[in-house]
Motif scaffolding. Structure first.
Motif, PDB file in Angstrom:
ATOM      1  N   THR A  65       0.878  -1.263  -0.103  1.00  0.00           N
ATOM      2  CA  THR A  65       0.060   0.120  -0.246  1.00  0.00           C
ATOM      3  C   THR A  65       0.677   1.266  -0.001  1.00  0.00           C
ATOM      4  O   THR A  65       0.684   2.130  -0.529  1.00  0.00           O
ATOM      5  CB  THR A  65      -0.842   0.076   1.010  1.00  0.00           C
ATOM      6  N   LEU A  66       1.971   1.358   0.887  1.00  0.00           N
ATOM      7  CA  LEU A  66       2.854   2.452   0.849  1.00  0.00           C
ATOM      8  C   LEU A  66       3.416   2.413  -0.686  1.00  0.00           C
ATOM      9  O   LEU A  66       3.367   3.762  -0.964  1.00  0.00           O
ATOM     10  CB  LEU A  66       3.990   2.302   1.782  1.00  0.00           C
ATOM     11  N   PHE A  67       4.017   1.767  -1.092  1.00  0.00           N
ATOM     12  CA  PHE A  67       4.603   1.663  -2.283  1.00  0.00           C
ATOM     13  C   PHE A  67       3.514   2.243  -3.567  1.00  0.00           C
ATOM     14  O   PHE A  67       3.800   3.094  -4.289  1.00  0.00           O
ATOM     15  CB  PHE A  67       5.313   0.486  -2.869  1.00  0.00           C
ATOM     16  N   ALA A 120      10.550   3.218  -0.955  1.00  0.00           N
ATOM     17  CA  ALA A 120      10.959   2.260  -1.553  1.00  0.00           C
ATOM     18  C   ALA A 120      11.871   1.285  -0.662  1.00  0.00           C
ATOM     19  O   ALA A 120      11.792   0.190  -0.672  1.00  0.00           O
ATOM     20  CB  ALA A 120      11.625   2.643  -2.783  1.00  0.00           C
ATOM     21  N   GLY A 121      12.763   2.083   0.015  1.00  0.00           N
ATOM     22  CA  GLY A 121      13.526   1.612   0.989  1.00  0.00           C
ATOM     23  C   GLY A 121      12.842   0.841   2.295  1.00  0.00           C
ATOM     24  O   GLY A 121      13.134  -0.290   2.658  1.00  0.00           O
ATOM     25  N   TYR A 122      11.726   1.307   2.507  1.00  0.00           N
ATOM     26  CA  TYR A 122      10.908   0.828   3.606  1.00  0.00           C
ATOM     27  C   TYR A 122      10.372  -0.673   3.065  1.00  0.00           C
ATOM     28  O   TYR A 122      10.422  -1.351   3.827  1.00  0.00           O
ATOM     29  CB  TYR A 122       9.687   1.753   3.925  1.00  0.00           C
ATOM     30  N   ALA A 123       9.899  -0.708   1.768  1.00  0.00           N
ATOM     31  CA  ALA A 123       9.374  -1.830   1.374  1.00  0.00           C
ATOM     32  C   ALA A 123      10.580  -2.656   1.118  1.00  0.00           C
ATOM     33  O   ALA A 123      10.560  -3.965   1.653  1.00  0.00           O
ATOM     34  CB  ALA A 123       8.733  -1.509  -0.097  1.00  0.00           C
ATOM     35  N   GLY A 124      11.689  -2.265   0.641  1.00  0.00           N
ATOM     36  CA  GLY A 124      12.637  -3.307   0.704  1.00  0.00           C
ATOM     37  C   GLY A 124      13.282  -3.899   1.850  1.00  0.00           C
ATOM     38  O   GLY A 124      13.535  -5.254   1.906  1.00  0.00           O
TER      39      GLY A 124
END
Length: 195
Positions: A46-48, A69-73
């Motif tokens: 959802t964030l991405f 993107a860093g959070y998702a990674g």
């Protein structure tokens, strides 16, 4: 706005994790717990997706989009091990589970542990860089590419340092102190009393 979304996603991650573990061990609602824990990757997606929508809506690309993107990674690379860690500690504290075992400190077990951490870091960096690269065409392409380039260097250096650390443990495994009785890379006793 994206920083606020990242903070909200972080809070949602920990709230869902806490609720998932509480419903599993305190209320014994296993299905509800599973649904809540499956919701963890949904937070990242959802964030991405909101980041993509923000850029497609005409927002100027910035480091905050790369942060999303860093959070998702990070969540993909480290999320499963973080959930397992939280599960062990929650089970120990609130459900009478066994005491969590510390990470190995010595020998080949420590070396394998360092390579697992290295693998998580490399996966996190690769996914983050892939997501950042996917954001470039949405952010007016090359015109805003410079807003993201710093992330390539930072994440590349982080991954390289992790590989070097793991390689050092492979070449020079950490030895236990003299007199230590070691099992599975952990000190379980001493052959002579410690002073």
């Amino acid at each position: 706005m994206i920083v606020t979304l990242v903070l909200a996603a972080e809070a949602a991650f920990w709230i869902l994790l806490g609720l998932g573990l509480a419903t599993r061990y305190l209320l014994r609602w296993r299905r509800v717990s599973t649904v809540l824990l499956v919701g963890l990757p949904v937070v990242d997606l959802t964030l991405f997706a909101l980041t993509v929508l923000d850029l497609r809506g005409g927002a100027t690309a910035s480091w905050t989009h790369a942060l999303a993107a860093g959070y998702a990674g990070f969540s993909i690379g480290y999320g499963p091990s973080l959930v397992r860690w939280a599960d062990r500690h929650f089970q120990y504290r609130f459900a009478g589970g066994p005491k969590p075992v510390r990470s190995p400190q010595y020998g080949p077990e420590r070396t394998r542990h360092e390579w697992r951490i290295c693998g998580r870091t490399v996966v996190s960096a690769a996914i983050t860089l892939g997501l950042i690269t996917a954001l470039v065409p949405l952010s007016a392409g090359a015109a805003h590419f410079s807003d993201f380039t710093g992330w390539y260097a930072r994440l590349g250096i982080t991954a390289a340092i992790n590989v070097i650390v793991a390689a050092c443990y492979s070449l020079w495994p950490k030895e236990a102190p003299a007199g230590a009785i070691v099992e599975d890379g952990r000190v379980v006793g001493w052959t002579i009393p410690r002073q």
